[in-house]
Design a protein around this motif. Structure first.
Motif, PDB file in Angstrom:
ATOM      1  N   LYS A   1       0.840  -1.199   0.000  1.00 32.86           N
ATOM      2  CA  LYS A   1       0.000   0.000   0.000  1.00 32.86           C
ATOM      3  C   LYS A   1       0.875   1.249   0.000  1.00 32.86           C
ATOM      4  N   ILE A   2       0.336   2.323  -0.603  1.00 36.60           N
ATOM      5  CA  ILE A   2       1.035   3.612  -0.575  1.00 36.60           C
ATOM      6  C   ILE A   2       0.702   4.292   0.749  1.00 36.60           C
ATOM      7  N   ILE A   3       1.726   4.468   1.573  1.00 38.87           N
ATOM      8  CA  ILE A   3       1.538   5.051   2.902  1.00 38.87           C
ATOM      9  C   ILE A   3       1.730   6.559   2.868  1.00 38.87           C
ATOM     10  N   GLU A   4       2.737   6.968   2.106  1.00 42.34           N
ATOM     11  CA  GLU A   4       3.045   8.402   2.005  1.00 42.34           C
ATOM     12  C   GLU A   4       3.548   8.699   0.598  1.00 42.34           C
ATOM     13  N   GLU A   5       3.389   9.936   0.178  1.00 42.69           N
ATOM     14  CA  GLU A   5       4.006  10.364  -1.072  1.00 42.69           C
ATOM     15  C   GLU A   5       4.156  11.878  -1.067  1.00 42.69           C
ATOM     16  N   GLY A   6       5.184  12.344  -1.766  1.00 41.91           N
ATOM     17  CA  GLY A   6       5.475  13.776  -1.829  1.00 41.91           C
ATOM     18  C   GLY A   6       6.932  13.990  -2.143  1.00 41.91           C
ATOM     19  N   LYS A   7       7.386  15.229  -2.068  1.00 39.29           N
ATOM     20  CA  LYS A   7       8.795  15.536  -2.283  1.00 39.29           C
ATOM     21  C   LYS A   7       9.579  15.277  -1.000  1.00 39.29           C
ATOM     22  N   HIS A   8      10.883  15.198  -1.154  1.00 36.99           N
ATOM     23  CA  HIS A   8      11.755  14.925  -0.005  1.00 36.99           C
ATOM     24  C   HIS A   8      11.535  15.939   1.111  1.00 36.99           C
ATOM     25  N   GLU A   9      11.492  17.215   0.755  1.00 39.60           N
ATOM     26  CA  GLU A   9      11.353  18.270   1.769  1.00 39.60           C
ATOM     27  C   GLU A   9      10.052  18.135   2.546  1.00 39.60           C
TER      28      GLU A   9
END
Length: 584
Positions: free
Chosen positions: A553-561
């Protein structure tokens, strides 16, 4: 245990019948050669009858008989030479065709198939397959086929001499064949067991040779030696038993031959007493029995060798008749990538029955987007790569590239549009130039060298005495892990595919090499849809999007910062660990 004898014969025949004219010439030649050899003793019978008549004035007739006998033998010699040279074309040609078939069909088996089979065992099964055809063809043509033809011709002559001789011979031969076939069918299951143990031993040897360093590091020498000795002992016992069975068969056939010879001589004596046969007929019978026994004595062995060869071929036939796990649909289209958008639509997949790595999983990558997949081991990151490459088929759902369902396009066109740098690159035991050029066979030397320079592989390649012609050893063993990865990166750079996948591609590089390659990879990723699977988070800080996957499952997503600021986030914990801190 399934018996593949019929399928083996079918595969062999389908390859042999491509050369029908050659087969026709071989069969006619075999018949004519045997006809000449069977007719020659008739001249001896006439000569013996002439000599036993004490008619010295018929010397010239005797000389003519000798000349005709010599001419008959010369005809047989000529036909045997023709048969030999024609067969020297036929068998190697069919064996080469069989090897090509095995190679092509084997290579189209799935990733799972190769994961479940030892390389050494597969190689042995393949090479044993062509030898099995050679052995069976030899026995069928030179021995069994010739024996059948020889018997029919001798039977015809015996019928001409005296019908009773022919009938006794026919009944005996029928009984002889029946008993042998029953016995060889009984023995076949033990021959198959022997072949299977032979493959297991080959696989065990290949596995332990590959893992020789592990055996040394973990003190496994005695353990592995005992395991091999136990397997070898089983192989010894089944081999001895099959040999004992063969010896029993030879004892039985010897008894039957002596019985036939004595019976025919007794019948001939009774007929001679009535004047129904001549002295020359005794000679004829004895010569024919000698010819027939010479063939039949080995016939049992030939039949057993055929069954042993069938047993050797059994495992490869099983592979050849097994449908490929991943197949192109009939009329599958070619993949055309214009943008590079990838869409995982509600996919469900599991490696094992009743277990799901992904269940109704959705994931979309925009055209030209650089996406990193991170997360705990076993979460499904590498599985996403394997599914995109269609190493496995989905249980449910769809994966599309630019709106094209990858299950409806050819596997070749799919993989032609994806460049992959795996975590553990495997190279061919060929030159470095050929290994890099494998990604694009028509690339020039200059293009290969340019790709190597971008991957920072040119430096170490140039240090070798043979440079780009240096052979790298089996699986690239002569190179370090970092060198192998740089060659794999150079190969991917040369391919220049619209979709780019890096699966832990810099994990074996030192910090300085990684710094150089990161710059090359940034240039390479421009305008390409890129997927990076990484555990070293320092390599993915510049990605457009980082996706954290755990338990499918996708738990988190976004840019590194963004992700490093998320409180109690998985990515934040991983970052703290790798940055030298501790997860709370």
């Amino acid at each position: 245990m399934k018996n593949y004898t019929r399928q083996t014969y079918k595969i062999f025949w389908n390859h042999a019948k491509r050369y029908k004219l050659v087969l026709f010439v071989m069969i006619i030649g075999l018949i004519l050669a045997n006809l000449a050899e069977v007719y020659a003793p008739i001249w001896y019978k006439r000569l013996i009858d002439l000599v036993s008549s004490n008619q010295a004035d018929k010397f010239d007739q005797g000389v003519r008989i000798v000349i005709f006998a010599w001419l008959t033998h010369m005809m047989a010699w000529l036909f045997w030479r023709i048969n030999t040279f024609v067969n020297n074309y036929f068998q190697p040609r069919v064996m080469a065709d069989l090897l090509n078939t095995c190679f092509k069909y084997l290579q189209l088996h799935s990733f799972t198939f190769f994961s479940n089979n030892f390389a050494g065992s597969l190689v042995k099964k393949t090479t044993r397959y062509e030898r099995s055809f050679e052995n069976i063809a030899d026995q069928m043509y030179w021995h069994i086929g010739q024996t059948v033809i020889r018997f029919l011709l001798i039977f015809a002559v015996m019928w001409w001499v005296n019908v009773l001789f022919a009938l006794i011979l026919a009944v005996w031969v029928a009984l002889y064949f029946y008993l042998h076939l029953k016995f060889t069918n009984f023995k076949l299951k033990y021959d198959i067991q022997k072949a299977e143990l032979d493959s297991k031993m080959s696989g065990f040897l290949a596995d332990t040779i590959t893992n020789n360093l592990n055996i040394k590091f973990f003190g496994g020498y005695k353990r592995e030696s005992k395991s091999f000795a136990d397997l070898n002992e089983k192989h010894y016992k089944i081999r001895k038993w099959t040999w004992d069975l063969a010896a029993m068969a030879e004892a039985g056939q010897s008894f039957m031959m002596v019985a036939l010879e004595l019976l025919l001589l007794y019948v001939a004596l009774r007929l001679w007493r009535t004047g129904a046969v001549t002295v020359g007929d005794f000679v004829l019978i004895q010569v024919y029995l000698s010819q027939l026994f010479g063939r039949l004595w080995e016939l049992g062995r030939y039949i057993r060798q055929i069954y042993e060869s069938l047993a050797d071929a059994e495992e490869m036939t099983e592979i050849l008749v097994a449908p490929h796990e991943i197949q192109d649909l009939p009329g599958a289209a070619q993949l055309r990538v214009e943008k590079g958008e990838i869409d995982f639509k509600s996919i469900t997949f599991g490696y094992y029955e009743n277990t799901n790595t992904f269940k109704k999983f959705d994931f979309k990558i925009r055209a030209g987007e650089r996406v990193a997949l991170v997360g705990p081991s076993g979460g499904g990151k590498t599985t996403i790569v394997k599914l995109l490459l269609r190493f496995h088929d989905l249980d449910k759902g769809e994966i599309s590239i630019d709106g094209q369902d990858i299950s409806k396009i050819t596997q070749e066109s799919l993989r032609a549009n994806i460049a992959l740098v795996p975590q553990e690159p495997i190279l061919f035991h060929r030159g470095l130039m050929e290994n890099i050029r494998y990604a694009r066979p028509n690339a020039t030397d200059q293009e290969v060298i340019k790709a190597a320079k971008l991957a920072h592989a040119h430096e170490f390649i140039s240090s070798f005495p043979d440079g780009y012609d240096t052979y790298v050893g089996e699986r690239g063993i002569k190179l370090s892990g970092g060198e192998r990865q740089r060659v794999a990166i150079a190969r991917a750079i040369l391919k220049d595919a619209p979709i780019f996948i890096l699966d832990e591609a810099t994990s074996s590089l030192d910090s300085e090499s990684e710094l150089f390659i990161q710059d090359a990879l940034r240039n390479l990723m421009k305008g390409k849809t890129t997927i990076v699977v990484a555990h070293r988070l320092s390599t993915i800080m510049q990605m457009d999007r980082i996706v954290v996957i755990e338990k499918g499952k996708i738990i988190e997503e976004g840019k590194h910062e963004e992700l490093v600021k998320a409180k109690q986030g998985i990515y934040q914990k991983l970052w703290k660990i790798q940055a030298g801190g501790f997860a709370e």
